[in-house]
Design a protein around this motif. Sequence first.
Motif, PDB file in Angstrom:
ATOM      1  N   ARG A 185    -128.825  41.375 -10.442  1.00  0.00           N
ATOM      2  CA  ARG A 185    -127.456  41.089 -10.146  1.00  0.00           C
ATOM      3  C   ARG A 185    -126.751  40.318 -11.752  1.00  0.00           C
ATOM      4  NH1 ARG A 185    -129.037  41.657  -6.190  1.00  0.00           N
ATOM      5  NH2 ARG A 185    -128.011  41.536  -3.972  1.00  0.00           N
ATOM      6  N   SER A 186    -127.603  40.707 -12.794  1.00  0.00           N
ATOM      7  CA  SER A 186    -127.130  40.124 -14.117  1.00  0.00           C
ATOM      8  C   SER A 186    -126.663  41.539 -14.832  1.00  0.00           C
ATOM      9  CB  SER A 186    -128.267  39.727 -14.825  1.00  0.00           C
ATOM     10  OG  SER A 186    -129.272  40.660 -15.294  1.00  0.00           O
ATOM     11  N   LYS A 187    -126.002  41.177 -16.191  1.00  0.00           N
ATOM     12  CA  LYS A 187    -125.770  42.369 -16.924  1.00  0.00           C
ATOM     13  C   LYS A 187    -126.725  43.195 -17.441  1.00  0.00           C
ATOM     14  CE  LYS A 187    -123.564  42.849 -21.455  1.00  0.00           C
ATOM     15  NZ  LYS A 187    -122.860  42.239 -22.547  1.00  0.00           N
ATOM     16  N   TYR A 190    -127.455  45.780 -14.294  1.00  0.00           N
ATOM     17  CA  TYR A 190    -126.073  46.805 -14.407  1.00  0.00           C
ATOM     18  C   TYR A 190    -126.363  47.710 -15.313  1.00  0.00           C
ATOM     19  CZ  TYR A 190    -123.233  44.276 -10.788  1.00  0.00           C
ATOM     20  OH  TYR A 190    -122.664  43.816  -9.447  1.00  0.00           O
ATOM     21  N   ALA A 194    -127.180  51.514 -14.771  1.00  0.00           N
ATOM     22  CA  ALA A 194    -126.028  52.663 -15.308  1.00  0.00           C
ATOM     23  C   ALA A 194    -126.780  53.643 -16.268  1.00  0.00           C
ATOM     24  CB  ALA A 194    -124.823  51.735 -16.025  1.00  0.00           C
ATOM     25  N   MET A 203    -123.498  54.578 -22.111  1.00  0.00           N
ATOM     26  CA  MET A 203    -123.206  54.572 -23.787  1.00  0.00           C
ATOM     27  C   MET A 203    -121.756  54.252 -23.995  1.00  0.00           C
ATOM     28  SD  MET A 203    -125.868  57.186 -25.553  1.00  0.00           S
ATOM     29  CE  MET A 203    -127.082  57.616 -24.516  1.00  0.00           C
ATOM     30  N   ALA A 204    -120.883  55.176 -23.379  1.00  0.00           N
ATOM     31  CA  ALA A 204    -119.396  55.062 -23.680  1.00  0.00           C
ATOM     32  C   ALA A 204    -119.086  53.719 -23.158  1.00  0.00           C
ATOM     33  CB  ALA A 204    -118.613  56.117 -23.012  1.00  0.00           C
ATOM     34  N   LEU A 205    -119.524  53.048 -21.982  1.00  0.00           N
ATOM     35  CA  LEU A 205    -119.287  51.720 -21.492  1.00  0.00           C
ATOM     36  C   LEU A 205    -119.736  50.683 -22.434  1.00  0.00           C
ATOM     37  CD1 LEU A 205    -119.052  52.868 -17.970  1.00  0.00           C
ATOM     38  CD2 LEU A 205    -117.119  52.399 -19.541  1.00  0.00           C
ATOM     39  N   GLY A 206    -120.473  50.701 -23.536  1.00  0.00           N
ATOM     40  CA  GLY A 206    -120.731  49.660 -24.161  1.00  0.00           C
ATOM     41  C   GLY A 206    -122.260  49.366 -24.279  1.00  0.00           C
ATOM     42  N   ILE A 207    -122.986  50.172 -23.326  1.00  0.00           N
ATOM     43  CA  ILE A 207    -124.735  49.904 -22.979  1.00  0.00           C
ATOM     44  C   ILE A 207    -125.296  50.674 -24.103  1.00  0.00           C
ATOM     45  CG2 ILE A 207    -126.379  50.083 -21.565  1.00  0.00           C
ATOM     46  CD1 ILE A 207    -123.989  49.679 -19.345  1.00  0.00           C
TER      47      ILE A 207
ATOM     48  N   CYS B  76    -117.387  51.270 -28.184  1.00  0.00           N
ATOM     49  CA  CYS B  76    -116.878  50.714 -27.164  1.00  0.00           C
ATOM     50  C   CYS B  76    -116.431  49.203 -27.298  1.00  0.00           C
ATOM     51  CB  CYS B  76    -117.754  50.779 -26.080  1.00  0.00           C
ATOM     52  SG  CYS B  76    -117.271  49.898 -24.636  1.00  0.00           S
ATOM     53  N   ARG B  77    -117.223  48.418 -28.170  1.00  0.00           N
ATOM     54  CA  ARG B  77    -117.324  47.058 -28.390  1.00  0.00           C
ATOM     55  C   ARG B  77    -116.047  46.555 -29.166  1.00  0.00           C
ATOM     56  NH1 ARG B  77    -123.389  46.038 -28.865  1.00  0.00           N
ATOM     57  NH2 ARG B  77    -124.049  47.149 -27.024  1.00  0.00           N
ATOM     58  N   TYR B  97    -119.230  48.321  -8.577  1.00  0.00           N
ATOM     59  CA  TYR B  97    -120.244  48.184  -9.329  1.00  0.00           C
ATOM     60  C   TYR B  97    -119.874  48.922 -10.660  1.00  0.00           C
ATOM     61  CZ  TYR B  97    -125.146  48.219 -10.466  1.00  0.00           C
ATOM     62  OH  TYR B  97    -126.540  47.844 -10.884  1.00  0.00           O
ATOM     63  N   MET B 100    -117.494  47.342 -12.813  1.00  0.00           N
ATOM     64  CA  MET B 100    -118.354  46.157 -13.373  1.00  0.00           C
ATOM     65  C   MET B 100    -119.112  46.306 -14.541  1.00  0.00           C
ATOM     66  SD  MET B 100    -119.406  43.488  -9.994  1.00  0.00           S
ATOM     67  CE  MET B 100    -120.302  42.396 -11.020  1.00  0.00           C
ATOM     68  N   VAL B 101    -119.694  47.778 -14.359  1.00  0.00           N
ATOM     69  CA  VAL B 101    -120.630  48.017 -15.584  1.00  0.00           C
ATOM     70  C   VAL B 101    -119.744  48.292 -16.915  1.00  0.00           C
ATOM     71  CG1 VAL B 101    -121.887  50.036 -16.635  1.00  0.00           C
ATOM     72  CG2 VAL B 101    -121.968  49.609 -14.350  1.00  0.00           C
ATOM     73  N   GLY B 102    -118.427  48.615 -16.721  1.00  0.00           N
ATOM     74  CA  GLY B 102    -117.389  48.620 -17.995  1.00  0.00           C
ATOM     75  C   GLY B 102    -117.048  47.160 -18.278  1.00  0.00           C
ATOM     76  N   PHE B 104    -118.794  44.564 -18.077  1.00  0.00           N
ATOM     77  CA  PHE B 104    -119.836  43.573 -18.971  1.00  0.00           C
ATOM     78  C   PHE B 104    -119.596  43.954 -20.392  1.00  0.00           C
ATOM     79  CE2 PHE B 104    -122.345  43.404 -14.876  1.00  0.00           C
ATOM     80  CZ  PHE B 104    -122.480  41.839 -14.937  1.00  0.00           C
ATOM     81  N   ALA B 105    -118.715  44.910 -20.906  1.00  0.00           N
ATOM     82  CA  ALA B 105    -118.652  44.956 -22.326  1.00  0.00           C
ATOM     83  C   ALA B 105    -117.803  43.904 -22.871  1.00  0.00           C
ATOM     84  CB  ALA B 105    -118.163  46.222 -22.417  1.00  0.00           C
ATOM     85  N   THR B 107    -117.695  40.458 -21.226  1.00  0.00           N
ATOM     86  CA  THR B 107    -118.558  39.388 -20.653  1.00  0.00           C
ATOM     87  C   THR B 107    -119.984  39.235 -20.535  1.00  0.00           C
ATOM     88  OG1 THR B 107    -118.479  37.425 -18.867  1.00  0.00           O
ATOM     89  CG2 THR B 107    -117.812  39.792 -18.301  1.00  0.00           C
ATOM     90  N   ASP B 108    -120.492  38.165 -20.421  1.00  0.00           N
ATOM     91  CA  ASP B 108    -121.991  38.453 -19.980  1.00  0.00           C
ATOM     92  C   ASP B 108    -122.330  37.916 -18.631  1.00  0.00           C
ATOM     93  OD1 ASP B 108    -122.606  39.447 -22.427  1.00  0.00           O
ATOM     94  OD2 ASP B 108    -123.561  37.654 -23.239  1.00  0.00           O
ATOM     95  N   THR B 110    -121.893  37.557 -14.479  1.00  0.00           N
ATOM     96  CA  THR B 110    -121.473  38.367 -13.318  1.00  0.00           C
ATOM     97  C   THR B 110    -120.288  38.172 -12.572  1.00  0.00           C
ATOM     98  OG1 THR B 110    -124.002  38.759 -13.202  1.00  0.00           O
ATOM     99  CG2 THR B 110    -122.514  39.476 -11.349  1.00  0.00           C
ATOM    100  N   ARG B 149    -113.026  52.151 -15.137  1.00  0.00           N
ATOM    101  CA  ARG B 149    -114.131  51.891 -15.872  1.00  0.00           C
ATOM    102  C   ARG B 149    -113.985  51.494 -17.379  1.00  0.00           C
ATOM    103  NH1 ARG B 149    -119.116  55.720 -14.326  1.00  0.00           N
ATOM    104  NH2 ARG B 149    -118.032  56.958 -15.968  1.00  0.00           N
ATOM    105  N   ALA B 150    -113.141  52.646 -17.911  1.00  0.00           N
ATOM    106  CA  ALA B 150    -112.856  52.428 -19.357  1.00  0.00           C
ATOM    107  C   ALA B 150    -111.983  51.362 -19.473  1.00  0.00           C
ATOM    108  CB  ALA B 150    -112.195  54.017 -19.749  1.00  0.00           C
ATOM    109  N   THR B 153    -113.382  47.678 -20.074  1.00  0.00           N
ATOM    110  CA  THR B 153    -113.888  47.100 -21.515  1.00  0.00           C
ATOM    111  C   THR B 153    -112.637  46.694 -22.349  1.00  0.00           C
ATOM    112  OG1 THR B 153    -113.585  49.657 -22.493  1.00  0.00           O
ATOM    113  CG2 THR B 153    -115.618  49.009 -21.080  1.00  0.00           C
TER     114      THR B 153
END
Lengths: 337, 241
Positions: A185-187, A190, A194, A203-207, B76-77, B97, B100-102, B104-105, B107-108, B110, B149-150, B153
Amino acid sequence: MKPEKINRIALVLLSAAALGLPLVVRSATYLHILVLLYFYAYLTTCWNLVGGFAGVLPLGHAAFVGIGAYTSTILSLQYGVSPWLGMIVGGLLAAGVGILIGLPTFKLRGAYFALATIAFSEGLRVMVENIDRLGPFTINGPRGLQIPPLDTGLTNFMFAGKEPYYYSILVMLAGVLFLTYRISRSKLGYALNAGGEEPEAAMALGIDVARTKLIAMALSSFLTALAGTFYAQFTLYIHPKSIISLDLSFEIAFIALIGGRGSIAGPVLGALLLRPVSDFSRIYFGDTLPGMHLIIFGVVLILVMNFQPRGLQEPLTRLYQKVVNRLFHWGALEAAR
Amino acid sequence: MKILDVREMTKTFGGLTAVDGLGIEIETGQILGLIGPNGAGKSTAFNCIAGVFPPTGGEIYFNGEKINGVKPWTLCRKGLERTFQIVKPFASKSVLYNVMVGAFAVTDKTAEAEAEALAVLKSLHFESRKDVRAGNLTIADRKRLEIARALATRPKILLLDEVMAGLRPAEVDEMVAIIKELRDRGITIFVIEHIMRAIMALSDRIVVIHFGRKIAEGTPDAVASDENVIKAYLGEEYVVS
């Protein structure tokens, strides 16, 4: 009753049952089987951080069990270091090795990654089998290391009965399950999910997918090594074949795949189903058909993958949700009356 | 101010030059369209800018900062975000979900990521589908999910790679409206598109490339009547002289 409340009650009941089980199960054999069941559930939950969430298939986790077991055992036998401390040292060592393995192999996909991890863990086993002394450390090659059961007690992580071991591994399992729950449930959770499912999109979403996988690998190998120490203290005898074997790595993967990788309940369900098969087939077919359990695992895996590709946790979770909903509505009706 | 400035960008794969000395400038708040026949090098140009692979030659500046070879997650950042021509949803997960993945770019936490994702879904009139598994969405909704999603971010510039391909005419109109709305929110848009009706309606300026080279640039009307563009799309004999 709200569904959350029902969930909490179910969790409390389950914990109470797990805590009270040794009061009912008095036979040392059955207790031993239960301890190993939790041990495998623990290992698979650790494996799941990489194999489930990060979406790769590591098949060499026995190496980390071995590193943990050997580190704490050598430290306690030869230097008198408490196994509890040795456990942490082994964990850190395993985490370092995990990162070293992960750096080159996470670029590999699918079967290639699996093969690379097998190669590494087999390499480690062969090395341990052929080395008697490594610098100041006695490894004893294929003969392994025996821990003399002299000073029992909590500080030495050594007990006369099975019950203390039961509770130790239960606490470890509960801890790692809670950790997995929090991570999912944390960053980080996710990001792992992903990156495992669609690395390019992640990767495109900042990961930074490679980095999150390495973090998961470090965490997973650290926790896996802790179980190695537990196993050494539980059986008081370790040798390469027992603890760095491919059988162990494969059984973890079997449990995860059949139970449901990437879920929290999956590893526990898988262990609940497969461990008894493994133990009883060894008890009943051990002399006539050794290895029978692996054939049964294979058949079960084929069936599960055909009918429930996400593992047994999915239909069982759905069933549980249905029961909770039924209870919730029934409760609401009662209240309205 | 130029938010994106691509100078003399070249990308070769072995002996093949996919992008050849391409120059593109985008002003903040503009919608720039990139068109060209199949295989013209549009997606390769996008991939170079978005950091999938570094260009072989030339420079790319984002907000005055050189970003040659900077990795996608760092871009992205910094506020440069892209969608994919072939949509890549996290198929086994819910729409929420995915978004949310986006989120998280930025914020840390949830809870914050969830709030952010819900806000984005709401702004795209998509919140009713938040619990649907992404793998079960229609193609139009998957494209919309890519954008959601995009957006989560919080990009400054959004690179849209054929977000309208495969959509029905009514869905194309809807998407055009969405993209215009994004621009009104202050996001610069750089869009590759094959559907001429859409790109003409959307773009402030259009760049046309053919065999990796820029052959025309200007307003939609100017580009549509450009001789080189008609040649590239239809062949020599269709030029009305």
